[in-house]
Design a protein around this motif. Structure first.
Motif: not given
Length: 530
Positions: A257, A263, A478-479, A482, A503, A506, A518, A524
């Motif tokens: 992330v 991305r 969450l990855g 992203w 953006e 996260l 997160l 992270v």
């Protein structure tokens, strides 16, 4: 003091009708008391075969060559009595898939006590010892009388760890201990194992296809590829500066992330709202007759040509909301709209609606009928909805769109003849054959290894670009959000607590729960510390 575990030129093959099939080739490494080693690699690379050879837990068809020294003794030369004494007491295993590893008809207390009974002539107060073990893994002693189905996934995994610690072994082998757990529970399990290693001086060998998970708990990493160790070194070095191409592929398969290199978007703006929940609430009645609100007044929409990620822990209400969006669950309050109109209530109307909004399930093995060929699995939707046209051509086109080529080669195959990634592509093809406008993908890569995961995510992105296909991806990763999403909605205790651009949410989270999610992501945390 000699290493607790030493492997010297270890190779493993399996006897088949056609001769020996090699699985592991010439592996050498050692593990000192209190050391931690992460063994990484894709499914089928040989890592579990290698780990199970330590306690001779492989099937009779396996042939082990070389030396596997446990406390200086080659396990290959141990008698059955010696081997039985070593299992649980010298080394133990936390098996993959706690939900399937526990006996469903025995209490967890009885299952934790079993290895103690087998390895101690004086068991003493077993209930007291079980209570101590449960407390060590941060479960209340009262859970000893619970059955596996009464526990969450994270609690079952803690029970497996308690069983592994029952006879105070010096070495613990953990095989994919966090697979299918949400990001917060995963962090809790990793922190628990790290604490137990530090407090009890246990040596740990942890197996995973996720380098970021291993880097949190293990000082050293060994990467396996096609049965060989292709890279071995300090975790930070392997994680951030991998030398072997396969190590780099594993690292890249789990996006970080905040890293712009991971991305990927189409560069096109989303259209008008296509699928929307408007004030949706869903209630259930529990065993005691009490009303439980699983979804609370949710507002969420997915626009044309958009990918939205719905993230949150297990039990937050994500899947219940998805079922409601699909018309599989009737909302207690609010409504679902598609293309500006409320969902129909008649069976015929809902059948027509589901041609446009299709579901991709988390477990492709469970989603496919084991007796149906690939052709039958994909053609089933066409037959149910009475789609006109050349059935064979439509099935072939769907399989080609899901990147199963040439399609005709896959027609006669059964699910067990496919890899996990191929099975997931068949499930996606079964949805695509109806030419839907929206996919609802429930944890579509949670059970897949690193490379296949990346391929499936790339497929979803390609379908968006080529077909304008909208997707609601339900995930705790969450990855993943992203990597492919345009917007993220964060769900907590049945409510959407934060929603916005990837953006925005996260990189600048406003809600405390989003910050908690997160902080629990291994990549992270590690890169933040660096």
């Amino acid at each position: 003091m000699s290493p607790i575990l030493q492997l010297r030129d270890v190779s493993v093959s399996y006897r088949t009708a056609g001769g020996l099939v090699p699985a592991v080739h010439d592996v050498n490494f050692s593990l000192e008391q209190g050391e931690t080693l992460g063994l990484a690699g894709e499914s089928g690379c040989g890592k579990t075969t290698l780990a199970m050879s330590v306690l001779r837990l492989l099937p009779k068809s396996a042939v082990i060559d070389g030396e596997v020294l446990l406390d200086g003794v080659d396990v290959r030369s141990m008698t059955f009595g010696e081997l039985r004494a070593a299992r649980w007491a010298s080394a133990s295993v936390v098996f993959q898939g706690a939900m399937h590893a526990l006996n469903p008809v025995r209490t967890i207390g009885a299952q934790i006590a079993e290895p103690i009974r087998l390895h101690s002539s004086s068991t003493g107060d077993l209930r007291k010892r079980v209570a101590e073990l449960l407390e060590q893994v941060e479960l209340p002693a009262s859970r000893a009388d619970a059955y596996p189905h009464e526990l969450s996934g994270g609690q079952k995994q803690r029970v497996m760890i308690a069983m592994a610690l029952a006879c105070e072994p010096r070495l613990v082998i953990a095989d994919e201990p966090t697979t299918a757990l949400d990001v917060v529970v995963q962090a809790q399990i990793l922190e628990l194992m790290s604490r137990l290693v530090a407090e009890r001086g246990i040596s740990l060998m942890m197996i995973s296809h996720d380098l970021s998970v291993l880097s949190v708990s293990c000082a050293r990493l060994a990467v396996m590829y096609e049965g060989r160790i292709v890279e071995h070194g300090p975790s930070h070095q392997v994680m951030t500066k991998p030398e072997h191409a396969h190590s780099r592929a594993l690292a890249d398969a789990f996006p970080t992330v905040g890293d712009p290199a991971f991305r990927y978007t189409s560069g096109e703006g989303a259209g008008s709202a296509l699928l929307a929940a408007k004030g949706v609430s869903v209630d259930f009645t529990d065993r005691s007759g009490n009303r439980v609100r699983a979804v609370r007044g949710v507002d969420l929409d997915v626009a044309d040509n958009e990918i939205v990620a719905l993230v949150g822990q297990s039990g937050s209400g994500k899947t219940t909301l998805a079922r409601t969006l699909l018309g599989l669950q009737e909302p207690t309050g609010g409504a679902v709209h598609f293309d500006g109109s409320a969902l129909p209530t008649s069976a015929a109307g809902l059948r027509e609606y589901r041609k446009h909004v299709q579901l991709v399930l988390q477990d492709p093995t469970g989603a496919l009928n084991p007796r149906h060929t690939v052709y039958e699995a994909v053609a089933e939707g066409l037959r149910i909805h009475g789609i006109e046209g050349d059935e064979r051509e439509l099935v072939a086109a769907a399989l080609e769109a899901a990147e199963l080529r040439p399609a005709e080669k896959f027609f006669p195959r059964l699910p067990h003849e496919l890899s996990g990634g191929q099975r997931q592509r068949v499930v996606i093809a079964g949805a695509l054959v109806l030419q839907p406008k929206v996919l609802v993908a429930d944890e579509p890569v949670a059970s897949l290894d690193a490379t296949v995961r990346g391929e499936i995510l790339a497929l979803l992105l390609r379908l968006r670009v080529e077909r304008g296909l909208s997707t609601l991806v339900i995930t705790h990763d969450l990855g993943l959000a992203w990597n492919i999403a345009d917007r993220v909605a964060v769900m907590y205790r049945g409510e959407i607590v934060e929603v916005g651009g990837v953006e925005q949410v996260l990189l600048d989270p406003q809600h405390e729960y989003t910050r908690t999610l997160l902080s629990a992501v291994p990549t992270v945390r590690r890169f933040a510390e660096d």
